[in-house]
Design an enzyme around this catalytic site. Structure first.
Site, PDB file in Angstrom:
ATOM      1  N   GLY A 101     -44.748 -15.907 119.728  1.00  0.00           N
ATOM      2  CA  GLY A 101     -45.682 -17.021 120.214  1.00  0.00           C
ATOM      3  C   GLY A 101     -47.142 -16.786 119.460  1.00  0.00           C
ATOM      4  N   ARG A 104     -52.315 -14.103 118.185  1.00  0.00           N
ATOM      5  CA  ARG A 104     -53.703 -13.912 118.000  1.00  0.00           C
ATOM      6  C   ARG A 104     -54.076 -15.318 117.374  1.00  0.00           C
ATOM      7  NH1 ARG A 104     -54.176 -10.427 112.554  1.00  0.00           N
ATOM      8  NH2 ARG A 104     -52.304 -10.891 111.541  1.00  0.00           N
ATOM      9  N   GLY A 136     -54.732  -8.937 119.259  1.00  0.00           N
ATOM     10  CA  GLY A 136     -54.810 -10.520 119.299  1.00  0.00           C
ATOM     11  C   GLY A 136     -56.166 -10.541 118.206  1.00  0.00           C
ATOM     12  N   ARG A 200     -43.656 -24.425 114.642  1.00  0.00           N
ATOM     13  CA  ARG A 200     -42.688 -23.817 113.702  1.00  0.00           C
ATOM     14  C   ARG A 200     -41.494 -23.943 113.979  1.00  0.00           C
ATOM     15  NH1 ARG A 200     -46.566 -19.081 112.518  1.00  0.00           N
ATOM     16  NH2 ARG A 200     -48.526 -20.019 113.455  1.00  0.00           N
ATOM     17  N   ASP A 270     -40.585 -17.756 112.407  1.00  0.00           N
ATOM     18  CA  ASP A 270     -41.857 -18.104 113.297  1.00  0.00           C
ATOM     19  C   ASP A 270     -42.813 -18.334 112.081  1.00  0.00           C
ATOM     20  OD1 ASP A 270     -41.059 -15.156 112.812  1.00  0.00           O
ATOM     21  OD2 ASP A 270     -43.211 -14.939 113.207  1.00  0.00           O
ATOM     22  N   ASN A 271     -42.710 -18.156 110.893  1.00  0.00           N
ATOM     23  CA  ASN A 271     -43.683 -18.405 110.028  1.00  0.00           C
ATOM     24  C   ASN A 271     -43.120 -19.641 108.971  1.00  0.00           C
ATOM     25  OD1 ASN A 271     -45.194 -16.417 110.841  1.00  0.00           O
ATOM     26  ND2 ASN A 271     -44.352 -14.688 109.118  1.00  0.00           N
ATOM     27  N   ASP A 280     -49.129 -19.160 107.534  1.00  0.00           N
ATOM     28  CA  ASP A 280     -49.379 -17.783 108.023  1.00  0.00           C
ATOM     29  C   ASP A 280     -49.239 -17.046 106.828  1.00  0.00           C
ATOM     30  OD1 ASP A 280     -49.452 -18.038 110.583  1.00  0.00           O
ATOM     31  OD2 ASP A 280     -47.663 -16.835 111.237  1.00  0.00           O
TER      32      ASP A 280
HETATM   33  P1  AMP Z   1     -46.588 -12.329 111.740  1.00  0.00           P
HETATM   34  O1  AMP Z   1     -45.095 -12.239 111.027  1.00  0.00           O
HETATM   35  O2  AMP Z   1     -47.433 -11.513 110.990  1.00  0.00           O
HETATM   36  O3  AMP Z   1     -47.091 -14.029 111.485  1.00  0.00           O
HETATM   37  O4  AMP Z   1     -46.677 -12.308 113.263  1.00  0.00           O
HETATM   38  C1  AMP Z   1     -45.509 -11.986 114.015  1.00  0.00           C
HETATM   39  C2  AMP Z   1     -46.168 -12.141 115.471  1.00  0.00           C
HETATM   40  O5  AMP Z   1     -46.877 -11.141 115.887  1.00  0.00           O
HETATM   41  C3  AMP Z   1     -46.747 -13.364 116.036  1.00  0.00           C
HETATM   42  O6  AMP Z   1     -46.232 -13.773 117.207  1.00  0.00           O
HETATM   43  C4  AMP Z   1     -48.125 -13.203 115.883  1.00  0.00           C
HETATM   44  O7  AMP Z   1     -48.787 -13.859 116.729  1.00  0.00           O
HETATM   45  C5  AMP Z   1     -48.010 -11.652 116.363  1.00  0.00           C
HETATM   46  N1  AMP Z   1     -49.296 -10.877 115.605  1.00  0.00           N
HETATM   47  C6  AMP Z   1     -49.429 -10.451 114.619  1.00  0.00           C
HETATM   48  N2  AMP Z   1     -50.848  -9.636 114.521  1.00  0.00           N
HETATM   49  C7  AMP Z   1     -51.143  -9.739 115.848  1.00  0.00           C
HETATM   50  C8  AMP Z   1     -52.202  -9.090 116.575  1.00  0.00           C
HETATM   51  N3  AMP Z   1     -53.171  -8.400 115.801  1.00  0.00           N
HETATM   52  N4  AMP Z   1     -52.255  -9.580 117.602  1.00  0.00           N
HETATM   53  C9  AMP Z   1     -51.564 -10.153 118.569  1.00  0.00           C
HETATM   54  N5  AMP Z   1     -50.403 -10.596 117.930  1.00  0.00           N
HETATM   55  C10 AMP Z   1     -50.151 -10.429 116.619  1.00  0.00           C
HETATM   56 MG    MG Z   2     -46.660 -15.348 112.007  1.00  0.00          MG
END
Ligand code: AMP
Ligand code: MG
Length: 522
Positions: A101, A104, A136, A200, A270-271, A280
């Site tokens: 989800g 952030r 976040g 996504r 998810d990306n 992302d």
């Molecule tokens: P990513 O693969 O970096 O796009 O992120 C994977 C998951 O981690 C997604 O659900 C993002 O929203 C969550 N996420 C990444 N960094 C943070 C953060 N600093 N705070 C909260 N959620 C994060």
């Molecule tokens: Mg992501």
């Protein structure tokens, strides 16, 4: 007040999480949760992409207003809007990770501007029910990378989400950049991303994993209604066609990544945008030396799942996961399988066509396959700059001898002395074949050069360039952000004033963190 016309559809037409409390939890039977951005302690504007502002109907005056800063730093909620975070899941590095989800990202609203609907989303604006164990927030370093690269990709002609603005929150954020037990405080930042939609693959996957058939159908029908207007059928037929179109747009995006040498770095499901947009920007990187095995992401160093050469295969794998999710509401899955089969054939064709165009060939013949393959082998022999090689290749003349043509691209080598005699021979053989092939082309050298230069960029956001902008910005100097923003708006133009950025990566950047090695910490 900014003149923005709210036109929400996602949050109006899809099921909302009834719980309004912003606590971390599993959210079921819903596509999103209402949240309010965190109020930054002393926000300031770092950079605005004026072109994106204009696309949204905002004037330069608007972008300098307090209202603009308030809205796009998360300080104030736009009157009448109801921000929310989306619920999605995903396969991370090949494994199902359950609910992820918008941890952030906070969607401010959708607006109508110049007859188009745009979704506006803050990244780094505080926690949501999907933040899991993280805060976040986002740091300046990764926000500059996202802001600049989104716009650079757009101007290269690669499908992508856009970036309107980059703000500092005024708050410090703790990050262990290399995950080596050395956490440090970094400046917090917020980017406002813009896209038709931020949906996504994972938005569909999470509903399927929970066997929430009703919500899944609703989401698919919502997506078709708003973003796939060419689909006129209903029910299962429409869902099959929808998948087929997602396969096509994903394929187009992947070929574009390969064309410009972009390595996403974290191709988790998810990306993956359902609209085939690059989304992302995390530990992404640009190929400098042509190397199919390269990945910028240190977290992926061991298995290199998301290396350059593997992006197409991973894209297909991700599409397979999406098909699996859709299978919950489709009885006859044969058409889904056919779409996946088609990907393999069409990717091969599309890739060959793309490579032929990079070589300045108007159409690819069977024999060109060999020419392309041997070029890839040659480019991989010693460190050879991809961008510089293809740009210089357009200066080759039909009347050249192989050795003359080779001399024209010699600047692409990081160390030409490293070429063994046998390797040099391979290059001369390749140019002999290439020159022979060019004789079949009707275009003049000049015409071919113009065409190639519109396809092979001169300027890309080299890994070390982003780092220069970051290092300066950390000290409060945002000049380089704007310089690169402007330069990368015309990546195919000669722009002699920026000539110094048409150069190989300097030696200092070879193994520097942020230049060739990026972690997911952002
Ligand atoms: P990513 O693969 O970096 O796009 O992120 C994977 C998951 O981690 C997604 O659900 C993002 O929203 C969550 N996420 C990444 N960094 C943070 C953060 N600093 N705070 C909260 N959620 C994060
Ligand atoms: Mg992501």
């Amino acid at each position: 007040m900014l003149n923005l016309q709210i036109a929400d559809t996602f949050s109006k037409e899809l099921p909302a999480d009834p719980i309004l409390e912003n606590s971390r939890r599993q959210v079921s039977n819903a596509c999103f949760s209402y949240v309010t951005p965190r109020i930054p302690s002393s926000p300031s504007l770092v950079h605005v992409a004026n072109e994106v502002a204009d696309m949204l109907g905002l004037s330069t005056e608007d972008t300098k207003s307090q209202d603009f800063l308030d809205l796009f730093s998360g300080a104030k909620v736009f009157p009448g809007s109801q921000p929310y975070a989306m619920c999605y899941g995903g396969h991370q590095f090949g494994h199902w990770a359950g609910q992820l989800g918008d941890g952030r990202a906070i969607n401010l609203m959708e607006i109508m501007a110049r007859d188009k609907r745009w979704a506006l989303q803050l990244k780094g604006a505080g926690e949501t029910p999907y933040s899991r164990s993280a805060d976040g927030l986002a740091v300046l370093r990764s926000s500059i990378r996202e802001h600049l690269c989104s716009e650079a990709m757009f101007h290269l002609g690669v499908p992508t989400t856009r970036s309107l603005s980059l703000c500092l929150s005024g708050d410090m954020v703790m990050r262990d950049m290399m995950y080596d037990g050395n956490p440090a405080n970094e400046k917090g930042a917020i980017v406002c991303r813009v896209a038709e939609s931020f949906i996504r693959f994972g938005n569909f996957q999470i509903l399927a994993s929970r066997e929430d058939t009703d919500a899944l159908k609703q989401l698919v029908e919502y997506t078709i209604k708003h973003f796939f207007p060419s689909i006129k059928t209903k029910g299962e037929k429409a869902y099959q066609q929808f998948f087929d179109e997602v396969v096509t747009s994903t394929l187009v995006m992947l070929i574009e990544w390969q064309r410009v040498g972009f390595v996403h770095g974290v191709m988790n499901t998810d990306n993956m945008s359902i609209l085939g947009l690059t989304i992302d920007y995390g530990p992404y990187g640009w190929l400098e030396g042509y190397d199919k095995g390269w990945t910028p992401n240190t977290t992926d160093r061991q298995h290199k799942r998301y290396q350059y050469g593997q992006q197409p295969t991973v894209g297909l794998w991700n599409l397979f996961q999406l098909a699996n999710a859709l299978a919950l509401i489709i009885e006859d899955v044969k058409p889904l399988e056919q779409s996946l089969e088609r990907f393999k054939v069409q990717f091969a064709q599309g890739y060959t066509r793309m490579m032929a165009l990079k070589l300045g060939l108007t159409k690819a013949t069977q024999a060109d396959l060999l020419l392309i393959k041997s070029l890839e082998d040659n480019l991989s022999m010693v460190e050879t700059d991809m961008t510089i090689f293809f740009r210089l290749l357009s200066t080759v003349q039909k009347k050249d001898k192989a050795s003359e043509a080779f001399a024209r691209i010699a600047d692409a080598f990081y160390d030409i002395e490293a070429l063994a005699e046998t390797e040099l021979k391979k290059w001369l053989d390749w140019f002999t074949a290439y020159l022979r092939r060019l004789q079949e082309e009707l275009a003049t050298d000049y015409e071919r050069k113009i065409r190639m230069n519109m396809y092979n960029p001169k300027y890309v956001l080299r890994n070390y360039m982003a780092q220069i902008a970051i290092d300066d910005a950390d000290k409060g100097d945002y000049t380089m952000i704007d310089t690169f923003y402007k330069m990368l708006q015309k990546p195919y133009h000669e722009q002699p004033e920026y000539e110094k950025w048409f150069a190989k990566r300097p030696e200092w950047a070879r193994n520097k963190v942020g230049c060739s090695m990026l972690s997911c910490s952002s």
